[in-house]
Design an enzyme around this catalytic site. Structure first.
Site, PDB file in Angstrom:
ATOM      1  N   GLU A  10     -19.332   5.962 -12.271  1.00 14.60           N
ATOM      2  CA  GLU A  10     -20.003   6.980 -11.462  1.00 14.60           C
ATOM      3  C   GLU A  10     -19.875   6.557 -10.003  1.00 14.60           C
ATOM      4  O   GLU A  10     -20.179   5.405  -9.669  1.00 14.60           O
ATOM      5  CB  GLU A  10     -21.483   7.096 -11.842  1.00 14.60           C
ATOM      6  CG  GLU A  10     -22.199   8.167 -11.037  1.00 14.60           C
ATOM      7  CD  GLU A  10     -23.700   8.230 -11.330  1.00 14.60           C
ATOM      8  OE1 GLU A  10     -24.367   9.122 -10.770  1.00 14.60           O
ATOM      9  OE2 GLU A  10     -24.199   7.377 -12.087  1.00 14.60           O
ATOM     10  N   ARG A  31     -22.340  -6.294 -22.642  1.00 15.58           N
ATOM     11  CA  ARG A  31     -22.356  -6.226 -21.183  1.00 15.58           C
ATOM     12  C   ARG A  31     -22.370  -7.649 -20.639  1.00 15.58           C
ATOM     13  O   ARG A  31     -22.974  -8.542 -21.220  1.00 15.58           O
ATOM     14  CB  ARG A  31     -23.611  -5.480 -20.729  1.00 15.58           C
ATOM     15  CG  ARG A  31     -23.684  -5.261 -19.231  1.00 15.58           C
ATOM     16  CD  ARG A  31     -24.881  -4.401 -18.875  1.00 15.58           C
ATOM     17  NE  ARG A  31     -24.928  -4.134 -17.454  1.00 15.58           N
ATOM     18  CZ  ARG A  31     -25.808  -3.324 -16.887  1.00 15.58           C
ATOM     19  NH1 ARG A  31     -26.704  -2.700 -17.624  1.00 15.58           N
ATOM     20  NH2 ARG A  31     -25.795  -3.101 -15.577  1.00 15.58           N
ATOM     21  N   LYS A  91     -27.387  -0.401 -10.435  1.00 18.96           N
ATOM     22  CA  LYS A  91     -27.045   0.147  -9.117  1.00 18.96           C
ATOM     23  C   LYS A  91     -28.293   0.623  -8.377  1.00 18.96           C
ATOM     24  O   LYS A  91     -28.374   0.534  -7.159  1.00 18.96           O
ATOM     25  CB  LYS A  91     -26.039   1.280  -9.267  1.00 18.96           C
ATOM     26  CG  LYS A  91     -24.633   0.806  -9.568  1.00 18.96           C
ATOM     27  CD  LYS A  91     -23.621   1.924  -9.507  1.00 18.96           C
ATOM     28  CE  LYS A  91     -23.673   2.808 -10.706  1.00 18.96           C
ATOM     29  NZ  LYS A  91     -22.575   3.789 -10.753  1.00 18.96           N
TER      30      LYS A  91
END
Length: 560
Positions: A58, A278, A288
């Site tokens: 994104e 992850r 973020k």
């Protein structure tokens, strides 16, 4: 010759699946050379030449090392099967997204040696997704809901059906049109998939698939006022674009059933999902939203701050592309959840920079000790010396010899009267008289003793000629931004901010520092590795950032 350490950017090394045509899994596939991880993950129905993977960032922030792992693994399997990698920007939230982030992500991917066979945008498919949402409403598989957000969240948690769940198809279509136009009534509503109210998997409890947003989109402007959520968009675009295998982090595991439901409900082609762990590090934020909070509060200099886990941040701290790629690919596509210590990745980086980092000298300016050497040169003179004793290709540097030199206070405090020491890259000297003021050494009188045997001295000391060529520098070290090893979702990041994270130490460096360029990596002997962040100029010292070497010792640091 430049002092820069700039390792070559290499593509991921891959071994092609021996199963080849029609084969299942990656039996016979090995991980990148030097990596200990297994890449034999039985990638379902993976056929050589037909595998398509995707990396869908994104554009709402800069690429961090967690994203880098996802990108590298997707590239790895696309290459291993002679397939295709799609770089797709998931640009469905105009409130957070910017061209700045989009451009930066592409630059960072290229830096890592990752280049998609095609770059696409979720926004390219807004019309198709909009039409599919209408189809889902007509099929009775979605409904409009104006339940307040907090109440909706509570109802989903408690397994309570929304009062709007049984709206008619006609009413839902009418409200979706209101949302499309961004009217007052439309803004109150969202569209939810009609899956389940009480499923043990809460991701299936009627998730939101469309919502209003009047913020202009950075690509489509004001054309749209309704946008799909990630959970609706991702499976649809994966299927439309021909993705065969969606590799994504394990945090999405609960949403895999939702992903499959969307494809079946819309009659779209199946996409296989593989979850991998992850990459997390102690005392490190990869959210973020939380990183943006640090930027907004001006607790950091920006997204490239050397304390940030962004690709730009760790690069600015001194991480090499080769070191980063080697570490990430070494972890492989395992599902095991690990919280790494940063010392591991920095130790990998050290193996890259140590053979090629030029060696230089710096002494700490505070309480620096001047040594007057009897038998030293009557006038300072300069000799060419190798920058790296074990690698002649690194080149040569200028070393100034003088009868007056500087040494660190820490070294001086350990020396006794009449002790013989070795001055590195020169020879032995007898430290005749140590002048002190309390515990501090103020000066030393010495006699040069070049015929002395360096193998018999206990101390090997770095030194710098006490001439006008001694170059002002600042050595900067850093600490973690947060004080807790791992934040949980309920933690408020403001409660765990480390108040002291930057430490600056004035120093004097050899004259070669004056010709260095930003980004060059060197070793100050007996002090560690450093990256030049700000070159020297008249009236402005050279600024060096400490590069961790895998040891948990901070050698220098005075609070800023």
């Amino acid at each position: 010759m430049s002092d820069a350490v700039k390792p070559e950017i290499k593509p991921a090394e891959t071994t092609v699946n021996n199963a080849s045509k029609g084969g299942k899994g990656t039996k016979g596939a090995k991980g990148p050379k030097g990596g200990g991880a297994s890449y034999n993950i039985n990638l379902v129905n993976a056929k050589d030449g037909e595998v398509v993977t995707r990396f869908p960032p994104e554009p709402s922030g800069y690429l961090h090392i967690g994203h880098a792992k996802a990108a590298l693994l997707n590239q790895y399997f696309a290459q291993a099967y002679h397939g295709k990698l799609i770089i797709r920007f998931d640009d469905t939230n105009p409130s957070k997204e910017k061209m700045e982030f989009q451009d930066a992500i592409l630059e960072d991917l290229e830096l890592l040696g990752i280049k998609g066979d095609v770059v696409t945008f979720s926004s390219d498919y807004f019309q198709q997704m909009y039409d599919l949402c209408i189809q889902m409403i007509k099929d009775g598989k979605a409904y409009a809901d104006d339940t307040p957000v907090d109440q909706m969240r509570q109802e989903r948690t408690e397994g309570i059906a929304s009062q709007r769940r049984e709206r008619t198809v006609e009413e839902n279509l009418k409200i979706f049109q209101e949302m499309t136009e961004g009217t007052e009534e439309g803004l109150k509503n969202c569209i939810r998939a009609k899956i389940s109210v009480t499923s043990p998997n809460k991701a299936l409890r009627d998730p939101v698939i469309y919502r209003c947003n009047l913020t202009p989109h950075h690509r489509s402007g004001t054309k749209w006022k309704v946008y799909p959520t990630y959970d609706f968009c991702c499976p649809i675009v994966d299927s439309i674009e021909g993705v065969t295998h969606a590799l994504r982090t394990i945090e999405y595991r609960d949403r895999n059933a939702q992903y499959e439901w969307m494809l079946k409900a819309l009659g779209l082609r199946k996409v296989y999902v593989w979850d991998f762990s992850r990459m997390s590090f102690v005392r490190t934020l990869l959210s973020k939203r939380k990183l943006q909070w640090f930027v907004d509060k001006k607790l950091v200099t920006g997204w490239d701050d050397p304390r940030f886990p962004t690709v730009r941040g760790v690069r600015r701290r001194g991480m090499t592309v080769e070191g980063l790629r080697t570490f990430i690919l070494g972890q492989g596509p395992s599902k095991n959840i690990l919280n790494f210590d940063w010392s591991l990745i920095w130790a990998t980086n050290k193996k890259v920079i140590d053979p090629i980092a030029p060696r230089h000298v710096a002494v700490i300016k505070e309480n620096v000790v001047k040594v007057t050497i009897e038998g030293g040169p009557t006038e300072p003179y300069t000799e060419e010396k190798p920058k790296h004793k074990k690698n002649a290709d690194v080149g040569t540097k200028q070393v100034i010899y003088s009868s007056e030199i500087y040494i660190d206070q820490d070294d001086a405090e350990t020396i006794k009267d009449n002790e013989e020491v070795t001055l590195m890259d020169w020879g032995n000297a007898i430290m005749k008289t140590i002048h002190r003021d309390g515990d501090k050494v103020t000066a030393i009188d010495a006699v040069l003793h070049l015929e002395g045997d360096f193998r018999k001295t206990e101390k090997k000391i770095t030194w710098l000629a006490a001439t006008a060529d001694a170059t002002p520098a600042v050595l900067v070290d850093f600490d973690y931004l947060i004080t807790k090893d791992k934040l949980v979702e309920t933690d408020d990041v403001a409660d765990f901010v480390n108040p002291n994270t930057e430490f600056k130490t004035p120093a004097l460096a050899d004259l070669n520092v004056r010709d260095m360029k930003e980004g060059e990596i060197i070793q100050f002997e007996r002090k560690g590795y450093y990256r030049l962040d700000k070159p020297y100029s008249e009236g402005s010292p050279a600024v060096f950032f400490t590069i961790p070497d895998g040891k948990v010792v901070q050698r220098y640091g005075a609070k800023k």
